[in-house]
Design a protein around this motif. Structure first.
Motif, PDB file in Angstrom:
ATOM      1  N   ARG A 142      41.469  49.511  28.992  1.00 63.54           N
ATOM      2  CA  ARG A 142      40.668  48.641  29.855  1.00 63.54           C
ATOM      3  C   ARG A 142      40.347  47.369  29.074  1.00 63.54           C
ATOM      4  O   ARG A 142      39.846  47.418  27.954  1.00 63.54           O
ATOM      5  N   LEU A 146      37.139  42.370  31.528  1.00 65.32           N
ATOM      6  CA  LEU A 146      38.256  42.239  32.474  1.00 65.32           C
ATOM      7  C   LEU A 146      39.033  40.948  32.237  1.00 65.32           C
ATOM      8  O   LEU A 146      39.749  40.478  33.128  1.00 65.32           O
ATOM      9  N   THR A 148      42.107  39.045  30.953  1.00 67.12           N
ATOM     10  CA  THR A 148      43.498  39.392  30.663  1.00 67.12           C
ATOM     11  C   THR A 148      44.281  38.224  30.072  1.00 67.12           C
ATOM     12  O   THR A 148      45.495  38.321  29.901  1.00 67.12           O
ATOM     13  N   PRO A 171      42.839  49.229  36.067  1.00 69.00           N
ATOM     14  CA  PRO A 171      42.283  48.117  36.839  1.00 69.00           C
ATOM     15  C   PRO A 171      40.918  48.480  37.407  1.00 69.00           C
ATOM     16  O   PRO A 171      40.445  49.611  37.280  1.00 69.00           O
ATOM     17  N   TYR A 270      48.404  49.563  43.968  1.00 66.95           N
ATOM     18  CA  TYR A 270      48.394  49.248  42.539  1.00 66.95           C
ATOM     19  C   TYR A 270      49.763  48.821  42.014  1.00 66.95           C
ATOM     20  O   TYR A 270      49.878  48.435  40.843  1.00 66.95           O
ATOM     21  N   ASP A 274      50.408  40.943  40.284  1.00 71.99           N
ATOM     22  CA  ASP A 274      49.171  40.318  39.833  1.00 71.99           C
ATOM     23  C   ASP A 274      49.532  39.068  39.048  1.00 71.99           C
ATOM     24  O   ASP A 274      49.933  39.145  37.884  1.00 71.99           O
ATOM     25  N   SER A 283      37.835  41.392  39.639  1.00 66.55           N
ATOM     26  CA  SER A 283      38.426  42.632  40.110  1.00 66.55           C
ATOM     27  C   SER A 283      39.866  42.403  40.563  1.00 66.55           C
ATOM     28  O   SER A 283      40.275  41.274  40.873  1.00 66.55           O
ATOM     29  N   TRP A 284      40.593  43.483  40.641  1.00 64.34           N
ATOM     30  CA  TRP A 284      41.989  43.384  41.075  1.00 64.34           C
ATOM     31  C   TRP A 284      42.088  43.040  42.560  1.00 64.34           C
ATOM     32  O   TRP A 284      43.091  42.478  42.995  1.00 64.34           O
ATOM     33  N   ARG A 287      42.328  39.433  42.288  1.00 61.29           N
ATOM     34  CA  ARG A 287      43.611  39.058  41.690  1.00 61.29           C
ATOM     35  C   ARG A 287      44.726  39.127  42.733  1.00 61.29           C
ATOM     36  O   ARG A 287      45.565  38.227  42.824  1.00 61.29           O
TER      37      ARG A 287
END
Length: 327
Positions: A142, A146, A148, A171, A270, A274, A283-284, A287
């Motif tokens: 993780r 968050l 990246t 995620p 999932y 992205d 949060s995804w 994204r």
């Protein structure tokens, strides 16, 4: 008679559709192990073990199937080698899996991809050893904050490095700013105000419901008509020690089943591309929205008094709270 039958069938169909709509799944993840606490607490082995046992004892009967993510560097250097393996075994005994959250909760925006990956590597050995002793393997990662990577080059280098190390990224779709409530809650602990602690806890649970009211339909838009399996981000701290059972009950009341992270990530959403690259940790759901070329709609913010108290010292907490209408 026929009209009554038709009405009865329509009602049954509506109830069935409602029940189906409430067949929701969520994977729970906790970050910042061993615990979000002050340095004195994290340098006291007895205290660290006590808060770990208390937290996992709260979780165990709830059967969350959760994953807990470790920052090995949170413990004092002098105590880490002896205490952290014991802490991780308590979490494993409670039925949770473990993941790597880097050694020092490193901020990629302030360093290089190589330094970031070195911090990932530094955080791995103790987690890996605890898992392998039980026939398990370290597979989850993780990102701290968050984040990246704020540039394409950093983003791609980190993603490639994590993949080479065999990590699966964990995620997040449900992020409710629990860290902010937790900071204010710790300030109430510092000044010994039990009434204010309860008020902060009540505001936290209410905010979680408000965020779900927003994110559940938002996630339906992204998937094209269904709610995906969700991944919830929470922190290991005294707020969740006291109030996670109410959060858990809230999710059950909304029709959620608690599932392992691996099961949640088997949801087709999932596999969504992205392409989000920015100096922000989101949060995804956001994204994927940005990747699809649509504007992000941000989730509700915490109450203004919580935000103000988060930015202020503990000495100002009671005055800030007194200026707001109690929930």
């Amino acid at each position: 008679m026929m009209r009554a039958l038709i009405c009865g069938l329509a009602t049954a169909l509506l109830l069935t559709q409602t029940a189906m709509a409430q067949d929701r799944r969520v994977a729970v993840t906790f970050v910042d192990l061993p615990f979000q606490a002050d340095a004195a607490t994290l340098c006291d082995p007895a205290r660290v073990m006590a808060i770990t046992r208390d937290f996992t004892a709260m979780l165990k009967p709830l059967d969350t199937h959760g994953v807990a993510f470790v920052n090995a560097g949170r413990l004092c250097d002098a105590e880490r080698d002896a205490v952290l393996p014991q802490v991780l075994n308590v979490w494993l005994d409670a039925g949770l899996d473990l993941g790597n959250h880097t050694f020092s909760h490193i901020n990629i925006h302030r360093t290089t991809a190589d330094a970031y990956l070195a911090d990932v590597d530094a955080g791995a050995p103790v987690v890996r050893a605890a898992l392998e002793a039980r026939g398990m393997r370290l597979r989850w990662f993780r990102h701290p904050y968050l984040f990246t990577g704020e540039t394409q080059a950093k983003h791609d280098a980190i993603a490639a490095g994590l993949a080479q190390r065999g990590y699966m990224i964990a995620p997040v779709t449900l992020d409710n700013n629990d860290w902010m409530f937790a900071d204010v809650y710790r300030k109430a602990e510092q000044i010994g105000d039990e009434t204010l602690k309860r008020r902060i806890g009540a505001a936290y649970v209410a905010h979680m419901a408000t965020v779900l009211d927003f994110l559940e339909p938002y996630s339906v838009e992204i998937t094209g008509g269904r709610e995906p399996a969700q991944v919830l981000l929470l922190h290991a701290n005294s707020l969740n020690q006291a109030y996670y059972p109410q959060i858990h009950a809230l999710y059950l009341a909304r029709g959620y089943r608690f599932v392992p992270l691996e099961e949640a990530l088997a949801d087709p959403i999932y596999a969504h591309a992205d392409a989000f690259v920015a100096a922000n940790g989101v949060s995804w759901l956001h994204r994927w929205t940005r990747t699809d070329g649509r504007p992000i709609r941000w989730e509700p913010k915490p109450p203004a008094w919580i935000a103000a108290a988060n930015a202020a010292p503990a000495s100002e907490l009671q005055a800030i709270a007194a200026g707001q209408t109690a929930p």
